[in-house]
Design a protein around this motif. Structure first.
Motif, PDB file in Angstrom:
ATOM      1  N   GLY A 406       0.739  -1.281  -0.049  1.00  0.00           N
ATOM      2  CA  GLY A 406       0.070   0.044  -0.041  1.00  0.00           C
ATOM      3  C   GLY A 406       0.749   1.316  -0.046  1.00  0.00           C
ATOM      4  O   GLY A 406       2.030   1.241   0.362  1.00  0.00           O
ATOM      5  N   ILE A 407       0.329   2.364  -0.420  1.00  0.00           N
ATOM      6  CA  ILE A 407       0.951   3.663  -0.315  1.00  0.00           C
ATOM      7  C   ILE A 407       0.127   4.621   0.302  1.00  0.00           C
ATOM      8  O   ILE A 407      -0.966   4.719   0.138  1.00  0.00           O
ATOM      9  CB  ILE A 407       1.258   4.199  -1.937  1.00  0.00           C
ATOM     10  N   ILE A 408       1.008   5.409   1.280  1.00  0.00           N
ATOM     11  CA  ILE A 408       0.625   6.575   1.811  1.00  0.00           C
ATOM     12  C   ILE A 408       1.026   7.816   1.336  1.00  0.00           C
ATOM     13  O   ILE A 408       2.409   7.910   1.114  1.00  0.00           O
ATOM     14  CB  ILE A 408       0.800   6.466   3.340  1.00  0.00           C
ATOM     15  N   LEU A 409       0.440   8.659   0.917  1.00  0.00           N
ATOM     16  CA  LEU A 409       0.810  10.006   0.458  1.00  0.00           C
ATOM     17  C   LEU A 409       0.744  11.142   1.474  1.00  0.00           C
ATOM     18  O   LEU A 409      -0.499  11.311   1.925  1.00  0.00           O
ATOM     19  CB  LEU A 409      -0.091  10.441  -1.002  1.00  0.00           C
ATOM     20  N   ASP A 410       1.678  11.756   1.816  1.00  0.00           N
ATOM     21  CA  ASP A 410       1.885  12.633   3.038  1.00  0.00           C
ATOM     22  C   ASP A 410       1.810  13.985   2.342  1.00  0.00           C
ATOM     23  O   ASP A 410       2.729  14.692   1.839  1.00  0.00           O
ATOM     24  CB  ASP A 410       2.876  12.231   3.772  1.00  0.00           C
ATOM     25  N   ILE A 411       0.597  14.726   2.596  1.00  0.00           N
ATOM     26  CA  ILE A 411       0.884  15.985   2.174  1.00  0.00           C
ATOM     27  C   ILE A 411       0.198  17.064   3.142  1.00  0.00           C
ATOM     28  O   ILE A 411      -0.413  17.995   2.988  1.00  0.00           O
ATOM     29  CB  ILE A 411      -0.479  16.524   1.019  1.00  0.00           C
ATOM     30  N   ARG A 412       0.788  16.637   4.346  1.00  0.00           N
ATOM     31  CA  ARG A 412       0.553  17.429   5.601  1.00  0.00           C
ATOM     32  C   ARG A 412       1.497  18.541   5.423  1.00  0.00           C
ATOM     33  O   ARG A 412       2.500  18.525   4.719  1.00  0.00           O
ATOM     34  CB  ARG A 412       0.994  16.997   6.921  1.00  0.00           C
ATOM     35  N   ASP A 413       1.055  20.063   5.855  1.00  0.00           N
ATOM     36  CA  ASP A 413       1.670  21.333   5.549  1.00  0.00           C
ATOM     37  C   ASP A 413       1.945  21.460   4.139  1.00  0.00           C
ATOM     38  O   ASP A 413       2.798  22.408   4.018  1.00  0.00           O
ATOM     39  CB  ASP A 413       3.065  21.048   6.540  1.00  0.00           C
ATOM     40  N   ASN A 414       1.237  20.796   3.081  1.00  0.00           N
ATOM     41  CA  ASN A 414       1.567  21.246   1.788  1.00  0.00           C
ATOM     42  C   ASN A 414       0.421  22.296   1.447  1.00  0.00           C
ATOM     43  O   ASN A 414      -0.800  22.122   1.313  1.00  0.00           O
ATOM     44  CB  ASN A 414       1.311  20.050   1.080  1.00  0.00           C
ATOM     45  N   GLY A 415       1.133  23.322   1.329  1.00  0.00           N
ATOM     46  CA  GLY A 415       0.344  24.556   1.039  1.00  0.00           C
ATOM     47  C   GLY A 415      -0.208  24.845  -0.327  1.00  0.00           C
ATOM     48  O   GLY A 415      -0.977  25.906  -0.579  1.00  0.00           O
ATOM     49  N   GLY A 416       0.165  23.960  -1.419  1.00  0.00           N
ATOM     50  CA  GLY A 416      -0.445  23.938  -2.463  1.00  0.00           C
ATOM     51  C   GLY A 416       0.459  24.217  -3.660  1.00  0.00           C
ATOM     52  O   GLY A 416       1.621  23.742  -3.481  1.00  0.00           O
ATOM     53  N   GLY A 417       0.104  24.687  -4.815  1.00  0.00           N
ATOM     54  CA  GLY A 417       1.054  25.080  -5.784  1.00  0.00           C
ATOM     55  C   GLY A 417       0.316  25.032  -7.292  1.00  0.00           C
ATOM     56  O   GLY A 417      -0.874  25.547  -7.268  1.00  0.00           O
ATOM     57  N   SER A 418       0.728  24.208  -8.236  1.00  0.00           N
ATOM     58  CA  SER A 418       0.193  24.348  -9.495  1.00  0.00           C
ATOM     59  C   SER A 418      -1.022  23.472  -9.451  1.00  0.00           C
ATOM     60  O   SER A 418      -1.283  22.339  -9.284  1.00  0.00           O
ATOM     61  CB  SER A 418       1.212  23.667 -10.577  1.00  0.00           C
ATOM     62  N   LEU A 419      -2.316  24.056 -10.141  1.00  0.00           N
ATOM     63  CA  LEU A 419      -3.454  23.586 -10.551  1.00  0.00           C
ATOM     64  C   LEU A 419      -3.232  22.312 -11.471  1.00  0.00           C
ATOM     65  O   LEU A 419      -4.033  21.316 -11.166  1.00  0.00           O
ATOM     66  CB  LEU A 419      -4.589  24.397 -10.899  1.00  0.00           C
ATOM     67  N   GLN A 420      -2.441  22.476 -12.681  1.00  0.00           N
ATOM     68  CA  GLN A 420      -2.247  21.596 -13.372  1.00  0.00           C
ATOM     69  C   GLN A 420      -1.844  20.404 -12.862  1.00  0.00           C
ATOM     70  O   GLN A 420      -1.887  19.229 -13.336  1.00  0.00           O
ATOM     71  CB  GLN A 420      -1.586  21.907 -14.480  1.00  0.00           C
ATOM     72  N   GLU A 421      -0.655  20.334 -12.184  1.00  0.00           N
ATOM     73  CA  GLU A 421       0.160  19.227 -11.467  1.00  0.00           C
ATOM     74  C   GLU A 421      -0.901  18.579 -10.604  1.00  0.00           C
ATOM     75  O   GLU A 421      -0.657  17.290 -10.753  1.00  0.00           O
ATOM     76  CB  GLU A 421       1.420  19.826 -10.689  1.00  0.00           C
TER      77      GLU A 421
END
Length: 705
Positions: A406-421
């Motif tokens: 299984g895979i955990i994707l950690d986006i804690r404290d991720n403030g954003g960025g590119s909409l296309q990405e």
């Protein structure tokens, strides 16, 4: 704790050639630079903002009050009579935006500079006299409860209390150190008078730096930029004005790409020192820059050198970094006292923690991969440059090759960025379908989605979020949630930023990054919505499995901003949910059972509530009462710190194929080791692993939709 970054969400690409018509000046005199900036920004807000407020007298009054709060937040500089004198401009700022001369800023700035000289003199006179800590008095630290000083005596007493409080903090620390060291052989105790004097000297050194910064860094240009930002932020919290240097710094954070000299800086008193030189960087290659050199001045190419005395390291970094291939000249003072001017050509620098990276976790039941993504980065100027969707795809391939369950994707404290990405990244985990819906100021809807039917990874997926996961992070988490493609684990809700910004140059054609020679405005043009129709604006994304975050109580989400745009919704998009979704009700019940047996997150909630409330409490300036207050805070802070750390380490290891690169550089290895050590003790990751084990156990149990 993870580093905070709340970046404005930007679309890939920049609007070029759009024109905003600024108000014509009321008289025939050519506008000053600041007048040009203010009028152009005002036109942008009125003609381009998604939901503009009317720039009228009521708006002017709001700006008047807010700018005074920003320019003097602790209300120790300006006087009540200054505010009264400035009242005549309270309803004039809107006129200045529309073309009138900048009388308000000029009048306030003259007063501010005069008062700054006065309070520095008050500080110097006060700090030279000893304090006693036996009088029962308090200092109010919630500045919203305090009015501007009614007279000079009132302001002087505020400075006395503030400096006394600063001295008391250090005096108490010195008393504690002396108590701990008294039994050591040869230890010589100091008198309380000597300790108090030492504490005042520490405060004096810190305050000297503070006033140096106000005089040397927080100049007229910075104060005016603060006024313009006060105006843009009144429209919404994410419409910002960036002077040119600040715009470049923003772009660097978004792209994860930096151009500098390759040196780690540190602040020492009021100077900037080279702590270490990065192997292979421009500073190292020159052979003329070494550890412990002091940077006195910085010049851009052949320009006039700027004295950086009193700069913070962040301020120094902004002037040392620049465009790729550009020249920066450093005036260095060597350890032997000699000075040397060194010319360096900026080159690309990479920090691994800026980009996606992964580890393997052994849960005892399963082999789990974790991908850490600090931002949805993209370099819009270089199509072949680092993009987070491509980097995450590479990490997924590496983890699949390792045979993870299984895979955990950690986006804690991720403030954003590119909409296309973020759209591209969702496409790695679903077949085809819309990812995000968008509406512009005219109410016109549109969609962005994944058209590639291939799925890079179809196994168990868990997404980690917290209350500082914002913008693009919320699009990703909501799409995964709406498609029932994975499970979202984290705080009760994410940040709640559901708006889209684009950069517009102010003055000049700019350089393709959206910055003109007078700066740039990141203007809110659109709102985005989940595929289920609801906005993430204000509400954020509610986690499937809630683990109370350490910042929940601090009122720092979008909904806590008085200028935030409203929550609304639009029609649901047409999309097909994942056919092998886990039984969410069962996952929630299992997590609830675990957490009821171990109430760690309830304890985190209770204790962080205490800390948040304590921020609004006045402080005693009497030693014994201060000690009691401080002990209460330290005890609760210690509890929170201990609660967030596991007693037994998790089994977290780097991928074997990554070790060669990690071990190639000492600083790179140190940063990686710090990250892995943090993960091993992370109580939030521990419960997320438990959730992942439950998801893996359900593998093959398809929920009929």
């Amino acid at each position: 704790m993870r580093k905070p970054h709340i970046l404005s969400l930007a679309l890939s690409g920049v609007i070029i050639g759009s024109v905003f018509m600024a108000a014509m000046p009321i008289n025939n005199d050519p506008p000053t630079k600041n007048e040009t900036i203010l009028r152009t920004v005002g036109a942008m807000l009125e003609q381009g903002h998604y939901s503009p407020k009317k720039i009228d007298d009521a708006f002017s009054k709001e700006i008047f009050a807010e700018y005074l709060k920003r320019i003097d937040p602790s209300k120790r500089i300006l006087l009540e009579k200054d505010i009264n004198k400035l009242r005549k401009y309270e309803t004039k700022i809107d006129d200045e935006v529309h073309g009138a001369p900048l009388d308000f800023f000029k009048a306030l700035d003259e007063i501010y500079k005069e008062r700054l000289v006065e309070v520095e003199d008050i500080y110097k006179q006060t700090i030279d006299k000893p304090f006693t800590f036996d009088k029962d008095e308090n200092i109010e630290l919630d500045w919203d409860k305090v009015d501007f000083a009614s007279n000079e005596a009132d302001r002087k007493d505020r400075w006395r209390k503030y400096l006394k409080w600063q001295t008391l903090e250090r005096y108490n620390d010195l008393l504690d150190q002396q108590e701990k060291g008294k039994d050591k052989e040869g230890y010589v105790a100091k008198t309380n008078e000597a300790l108090e004097k030492e504490a005042r000297e520490k405060v004096k050194k810190a305050m000297d730096k503070y006033f140096d910064r106000l005089k040397n860094k927080f100049d007229e240009n910075q104060r005016f930029a603060m006024l313009v930002n006060t105006i843009t932020n009144q429209m919404d919290p994410h419409t910002d004005f960036f002077p040119p240097v600040e715009k470049r710094s923003f772009d660097e954070r978004l792209s994860g790409r930096f151009f500098g000299i390759g040196a780690l800086l540190m602040q020492e008193d009021d100077k900037i020192k080279i702590r270490s030189v990065t192997t292979g960087g421009p500073a190292w290659k020159s052979g003329e820059v070494h550890d412990n050199d002091i940077i006195l001045k910085v010049a851009q190419g052949s320009g006039e050198p700027e004295d950086i005395t009193g700069f913070t390291t962040d301020d120094a970094v902004k002037v040392i970094r620049g465009a790729e291939g550009s020249e920066v000249r450093l005036t260095l003072r060597k350890p032997d006292g000699t000075q040397k001017v060194v010319s360096l050509i900026r080159a690309e620098l990479k920090l691994d923690e800026t980009f996606a990276r992964s580890v393997i976790i052994n849960s005892g039941k399963n082999k789990i991969g974790l991908i850490d993504l600090p931002a949805f980065y993209a370099d819009f100027q270089r199509p072949q440059a680092a993009r987070c969707s491509k980097d995450v795809a590479k990490e997924v391939e590496k983890l699949k090759a390792e045979g993870v369950d299984g895979i955990i994707l950690d986006i804690r404290d991720n403030g954003g960025g590119s909409l296309q990405e973020v759209v591209n990244m969702v496409g790695l985990f679903i077949k085809t379908g819309p990812v995000v819906q968008i509406r512009d100021r005219a109410g016109r809807p549109s969609q962005m989605g994944d058209n590639d039917p291939s799925v890079l990874y179809d196994g168990p997926l868990v997404v980690m979020v917290n209350e500082r996961s914002a913008s693009a992070s919320e699009i990703f988490a909501s799409a995964i949630q709406d498609y029932k493609r994975g499970v979202v684990v984290g705080s009760s809700s994410t940040f709640g930023k559901g708006t889209v910004q684009r950069a517009f140059p102010v003055g000049g054609a700019g350089n393709g990054s959206g910055a003109g020679d007078l700066g740039a405005v990141h203007l809110t043009l659109q709102k985005y919505y989940r595929v289920n129709g609801g906005a993430t604006q204000l509400k954020g994304v509610e986690s499937d499995i809630v683990l109370t975050g350490v910042y929940e109580a601090y009122k720092m989400r979008e909904k806590d901003s008085p200028n935030a745009l409203i929550w609304d919704e639009m029609p649901k998009a047409s999309y097909q949910t994942w056919q092998a979704a886990p039984d969410l009700n069962l996952l929630q019940q299992k997590s609830k059972d675990r957490l009821s047996a171990n109430n760690v997150f309830k304890q985190i909630e209770d204790n962080t509530n205490i800390l948040a409330d304590n921020r609004k409490t006045s402080r005693s300036l009497e030693l014994q009462k201060y000690k009691v207050q401080l002990k209460e805070i330290k005890d609760v802070s210690g509890k929170v710190r201990d609660l967030t750390k596991l007693k037994d380490d998790l089994s977290v290891n780097n991928l074997a194929g990554d070790l060669t690169v990690i071990n190639s550089d000492t600083l790179k290895k140190d940063r990686n080791d710090f990250w892995v050590k943090y993960l091993k003790k992370d109580v939030y990751l521990n419960e997320t692993i438990n959730v992942m084990d439950d998801v893996i156990q359900q593998k093959g149990m398809a929920v009929k939709n």
